[in-house]
Structure formats: C-alpha cells, structure tokens
Design an enzyme around this catalytic site. Structure first.
Site, PDB file in Angstrom:
ATOM      1  N   ASN A 160      55.820   7.528 -22.547  1.00  0.00           N
ATOM      2  CA  ASN A 160      55.750   6.934 -21.216  1.00  0.00           C
ATOM      3  C   ASN A 160      57.094   6.293 -20.923  1.00  0.00           C
ATOM      4  O   ASN A 160      57.370   5.166 -21.341  1.00  0.00           O
ATOM      5  CB  ASN A 160      54.626   5.892 -21.165  1.00  0.00           C
ATOM      6  CG  ASN A 160      53.276   6.547 -21.299  1.00  0.00           C
ATOM      7  OD1 ASN A 160      52.782   7.174 -20.362  1.00  0.00           O
ATOM      8  ND2 ASN A 160      52.692   6.458 -22.495  1.00  0.00           N
ATOM      9  N   GLU A 161      57.916   7.035 -20.221  1.00  0.00           N
ATOM     10  CA  GLU A 161      59.272   6.580 -19.932  1.00  0.00           C
ATOM     11  C   GLU A 161      59.243   5.591 -18.767  1.00  0.00           C
ATOM     12  O   GLU A 161      58.218   5.448 -18.096  1.00  0.00           O
ATOM     13  CB  GLU A 161      60.148   7.795 -19.567  1.00  0.00           C
ATOM     14  CG  GLU A 161      60.313   8.806 -20.701  1.00  0.00           C
ATOM     15  CD  GLU A 161      61.211   8.314 -21.840  1.00  0.00           C
ATOM     16  OE1 GLU A 161      61.474   7.102 -21.952  1.00  0.00           O
ATOM     17  OE2 GLU A 161      61.629   9.173 -22.646  1.00  0.00           O
ATOM     18  N   PRO A 162      60.365   4.880 -18.531  1.00  0.00           N
ATOM     19  CA  PRO A 162      60.411   3.954 -17.391  1.00  0.00           C
ATOM     20  C   PRO A 162      59.894   4.624 -16.123  1.00  0.00           C
ATOM     21  O   PRO A 162      60.218   5.776 -15.846  1.00  0.00           O
ATOM     22  CB  PRO A 162      61.901   3.619 -17.288  1.00  0.00           C
ATOM     23  CG  PRO A 162      62.386   3.753 -18.698  1.00  0.00           C
ATOM     24  CD  PRO A 162      61.606   4.879 -19.295  1.00  0.00           C
TER      25      PRO A 162
END
Ligand code: F6R
Length: 637
Positions: A160-162
């Site tokens: 879950n990236e920025p």
C-alpha cells in the site's frame, strides 16, 4: 493516548524497543507461539497474516526453532500473505510465494491447504475477482488474528504505497519508484523489478485483531518516527495504523533512533544529563535557533525545554564554552595521531607512530565512499594502512560490465597466444557464453560471479592506488557467506568469522576503521560489522588489543551528526577532488542510466554532498569553515 511513559507522549501508537532484531523477533515469536498453543488447546485454528522481505526473516527462524526444539505445531494455523509481485510465477527466485516456502513453510508442519499467498499470475482482467476471492477467503477463515507487518521507506505496509486509503482492500497496485529502487539489488537491476503487485489493502490490514509491525536498522528510523508521531495521513500508509485497538511497532534501537524520546529527549520530559546528552542538546539548540554555540543565551535553553540543563551545567556561557571546546577538539588533520605532539585534547593518541591501521570495508567501495580522504591522509602521514575487503561485491556488477571484461580477457589472450587458447582465455570464453545464455532474472553462475568479483577487485585496487595505499597491504577476503548468499538472506558461519579473525591476528592493528553497526541486520554492511565485532570479542585477550582503537565511519547517505562525531577530519578542496577521483575508479558502480532526480544521485555525488554538509554544520556551530569533513565516532573495543 497509548503512551506508557511521559517520554512517549508524542507517540500515537505503542512502540517497543529492543536491543537488537534477534531479541525483538524472539519476543514476537513467543507471542505467536502462545496464541497458536492457546488455540490448539481449545481445538481452534488461528489465522496469521504474514509479510515477506528481510524484516520478518528472523521471526520465521525463531518460529522454526520453536517448532524443532519445543514441538510447536502449526497444524491449526491458517496463513494469509500480504502481497505478491504481479507477473511472477511462484517458482521465481524473487516471488513472495517462493520466499515463504524457503524461509518458513517448508520447515514447519503447516498444512499446505492452509497457506494463502496472492497469485502473481492472475491475468489483469481477472485481478479484481481474484482479489475479492482473497478477501472472502480471509473472512471465511474467521478474519486475521495476528498480522505481521514490515514497513517500506515510502511508509508502505504490504504494497500500500502513499495515496492508499484507509478503506482500501486487496487489489492490484502500481509500485512506487523508491520501492522499486529498494528492490533493484534483489532483482539484479531496477529494470527487472515488476511494476505492479497484488496487495491486501490498508482496510484489510486494519481488520486484523492484532497488528505487530517490525522494523530494523537506521534506514527505517525516519519513516518509523513519522508513522508513529505524525498525524495519520494517506501519504504515509503506515500512519493509518494509528487508532487500531491493538497495534504495536516492535523496533530495534537503530529503527527507533528518530523517535523524539531518543533523538530529542529534552522535548518530552526530564533528562538525566551527561556529557553526551548535553552535547547533543546544545548542537541541536544551535541548529534550531540558528546561532553558533558561543552565541546561545539562557533564554534559548529555557525556551527549548533545557532549563534543567542550565541548572545542572550552566550558566549558558560556561556550558557553551565547554561544548565548543569539545567540538573543537574533535577536529584533527592527523587521523592517526600527531607524532611528538601533546595529545591531551586530540581524538587520537600521538604514539605509536607510525600506526598499523586496518580498514574493514564490507564491499569494495565502502572504504573510499566513507573515508577516502582520511585513508589518503593516513597513508601520506606514514601509517601502514591495510584495507580488508570483506566481500567480493560481485552481486552488484551489471552483466554488461562482465561481458566487457570477458571480451577484454579474450582479446588479451588472443593477442598474446595467437591461436592457442590459454586457461584464462577459456575461462573468459565460458563466462561470455554463460552471460549470453542468461535471461535477465537468472542467477549468475559461479564463474560469472567470479569474474564480477575480479572486476570489483581491480576497481578497488585502482581506487587505493589513487589514494596511495600500496597494493601489498590489501586483503580480499571474499567471505563465503556472500559468495553463497543472496541479498537479504545471508547466513554467515564460523568460516567467515575465522577469516576476519585471521586478518586481525595478522595485522595486529593500532587503529581499526569499520562501518555497518546501525544498518538493517540483513544488509551486507551489518553482517560484516557483526563478524568484525565477534572477531574482536573473540580476540579480546590478544596483546595487540591493549593498544588499539576502533573508529566507526558511515556511508555518505547517513553521515554522523556533529554531536556524534569524536574525530572530524577536514578535507581541503583538492583532497575532496582526489577522493572523488578515487570513487570514480569504481566504474561498475556508476549508474547505468543518467539520472535527474537528486534522491537518485550517484555515489560520488552523495559523498561530495555529505562531506561538504558536515563541514557546513561545523561552520554553523561557530567552528572553523572547511571545504569538507569526514566524521568518525569512537567505538568500544
Ligand atoms: C512484504 C511487504 C512490504 C515489506 C517492506 C519492507 O510482504 O509487504 O511492505 O514489509 O517493503 O521490506 P524489508 O523488510 O525487506 O525492508
């Protein structure tokens, strides 16, 4: 507020700090084992959410140990992994499925039907349905009881990236460029790192009943501090864990080092002041109020939570002068000690002169990057400088460099021998053929690795020549743990330790320079540091240790802060240029493509910037203005 002491008042979720990653992993493994046993006793299953990467490797080793030595059974355990690279088959060396098999599943009695890892081979068009099915499988199993997490430098959990929302569920995502760069070594080049992954969502993770996030090493310290102390934000997904009813960050000291209670303890409660904490506080104050140390006044201290420091060690002018002198005395142009000089206030003793100096370099460029200027000085000032390259560094050589070297060897052999192939020529021909047969993600053959190691050897020799270190003082240890290992999965053993101990016994140094003590424990630098430390401990009774000092140097990406420096070696503009010329000799390590982004700077640029920045820091503290400085901390032997 989850904080359990005044010093943790800025922490918005619980943190536990352990002496090292092994101790922390033992603790978490014990907790998981207790849960598994409790459920087994009640005839129930337990659902574990699992992570991959270097962080949980120690945890899995502990669980395997508990299985083997204490009969811990995983028969009642169901597992769901967080993520998988999209496009990778489960047999691929970098697939998370394979990682889990090798690091954990193959060593315990977990029924294979209970294992769930997202499939990397799901076609794009079917990804949505497959992700929904994964969510349903988790729900059908009763939900996750215990979720293990690592954290990426972007603040990602799972992938879950920025930008990932609190509500996000299992889905196909695009990887951040920093995440791809961090994975580049594993994939033998950034170009080979997949661009997409399937990951559980933040919402999926938050649905777990208990969450434990693990983080080791100083490279995680900054993102950990942000996730723990800053308000939750989607631009740092790990911060979204705040507010979960049962979440903890389990850290080693290096990963915890940017938390306010360790970095600036005076801001969060009373401090037991000693010489070191006073120095750190005054240096921080000088930076914060942008005044040189000698211009700080009582109000500066009282307005920044340091009234008690003044009471104990003040008034300001006295404290300022003391700290100023301490900082001043760290500066020396004589890193090996100045012969026949009064050394009362010098970081290094005057005698013996010359000294036998041993520099440990984990890979063949760490020495020059971290202390190239000082190396040259030591040699120029007549010391016997030996450099021990602990690993061959062959994993970091691009194929193209190896192909060029093989071609060169063939040409040399050909022009020297006419039509008779020499053994060297045949070796080069074999390596060439192996390189040509190699698919981008294949592992190197042993012979390719050997040639790549030789490339790095010769670059190291060239860099040392540029630094005037004689070739006969160089040792290439090619430690076996590296030769048989892969990034993040190194397992050193007694042969590695013996090789390090043998160099110490041979050189009997008066001065040792080493690096890596705060690194992620799975990194090459940290593995090497632990071997050096163990070898030093093992050799503690050797007579030479009575007259030996240890100095710790740092990579350019994480230089010492001036408050942590015990020896600051100034470099003139010319010396800095010479250092950069020496770094240039590590040609195979130059970027293969031009880069514009400053965060992707080349190593020589990072070294240049960091040595200049340290000099600017000293200047801003009110000390002399130098072009560049290399900093060292004194280590305990
Ligand atoms: C792995 C995962 C990632 C890693 C993170 C840290 O399943 O989901 O979030 O936990 O990238 O990786 P390491 O542990 O290799 O530093």
């Amino acid at each position: 507020m989850p904080a359990n002491s005044e010093s943790q008042q800025r922490e918005r979720l619980l943190t536990e700090v352990y002496a090292d990653a092994d101790e922390a992993s033992r603790q978490v493994a014990g907790e998981i084992a207790a849960l598994v046993r409790e459920r087994a006793a009640a005839g129930r299953t337990v659902v574990l959410g699992l992570a991959t990467g270097s962080t949980p490797v120690r945890l899995y080793r502990q669980l395997i140990r508990l299985h083997r030595e204490e009969g811990l059974s995983f028969a009642n355990v169901v597992t769901f992994n967080l993520d998988e690279y999209h496009g990778l088959p489960p047999t691929h060396p970098e697939s998370y499925r394979r990682f889990m098999q090798e690091q954990f599943f193959d060593h315990v009695d977990l029924p294979s039907a209970n294992i769930h890892v997202p499939s990397g081979l799901t076609p794009r068009g079917e990804a949505f349905a497959a992700c929904q099915a994964y969510e349903k499988a988790i729900a059908d199993a009763g939900g996750i009881d215990f979720q293990v997490l690592g954290i990426g430098r972007t603040g990602h959990v799972g992938f879950n990236e920025p930008g990932s929302t609190r509500e996000s569920r299992t889905r196909l995502v695009t990887l951040d460029s920093l995440t791809r760069r961090d994975a580049a070594r594993d994939f033998l080049g950034e170009a080979n790192v997949p661009r997409h992954a399937i990951t559980m969502g933040v919402g999926t993770i938050l649905s777990a009943r208990r969450i434990v996030l693990l983080a080791w090493g100083e490279s995680k310290a900054s993102v950990v501090a942000q996730a723990v102390e800053q308000p939750p934000t989607e631009s740092l997904p790990a911060s979204l864990l705040q507010g979960h009813a049962d979440v903890r960050f389990v850290l080693d000291r290096a990963a915890a080092s940017e938390l306010t209670r360790f970095k600036h303890p005076w801001l969060v409660g009373p401090v037991k002041w000693d010489a070191l904490s006073a120095r750190r506080a005054v240096v921080w104050l000088s930076r914060t109020v942008r005044k040189p140390v000698l211009k700080l006044v009582d109000e500066d201290f009282t307005e920044h939570g340091m009234a008690d420091l003044l009471t104990e060690q003040g008034p300001a002018y006295r404290l300022n002068i003391r700290i100023f002198n301490e900082l001043q005395h760290t500066i020396t142009g004589w890193p090996g000690g100045k012969p026949n000089a009064d050394d009362t206030h010098r970081p290094e003793r005057a005698s013996p002169h010359p000294k036998r100096v041993l520099v440990f370099s984990p890979e063949p460029s760490d020495d020059i990057l971290g202390m190239g200027g000082t190396l040259r000085r030591l040699a120029d000032q007549g010391h016997e400088v030996a450099v021990a390259y602990l690993t061959s560094g062959n994993l970091a050589v691009p194929d193209e460099e190896a192909l060029m070297a093989a071609d060169l060897a063939l040409d040399v052999g050909h022009s020297a021998n006419g039509t008779d192939a020499s053994p060297a020529e045949s070796f080069a021909a074999r390596v060439r053929a192996q390189l040509q047969a190699k698919a981008p993600l294949d592992q190197d053959t042993e012979e390719i690795r050997r040639l790549k190691g030789l490339i790095r050897r010769n670059e190291a020799r060239a860099a040392l020549r540029a630094s005037r270190i004689p070739g006969d003082r160089v040792r290439f240890l090619d430690l076996p743990f590296y030769e048989r290992g892969r990034y993040r999965q190194f397992c050193p053993d007694v042969a590695d330790l013996e090789a390090v101990a043998a160099v110490l016994a041979e050189i009997r140094p008066h001065q040792i320079f080493a690096t890596g003590h705060l690194d992620d424990p799975s990194s090459v630098a940290a593995v090497c540091w632990n071997l050096v430390r163990e070898a030093l401990t093992g050799g503690r009774n050797a007579p030479w240790t009575e007259d030996c000092r240890l100095w710790l140097y740092r990579p350019p990406t994480r230089p010492w802060n001036p408050a942590e420096i015990d020896m600051a070696v100034p470099l003139s503009p010319t010396e800095l240029t010479l250092k950069i010329q020496a770094i240039y000799q590590h040609k195979s390590q130059r970027s293969q493509t031009p880069v514009a982004d400053v965060s992707l700077q080349e190593a020589w640029q990072q070294a240049d910037a960091s040595n200049r920045a340290t000099a600017r820091d000293y200047d801003a503290l009110g000390l002399a203005e130098y072009a560049a400085i290399e900093g060292f901390q004194r280590g305990a032997l």
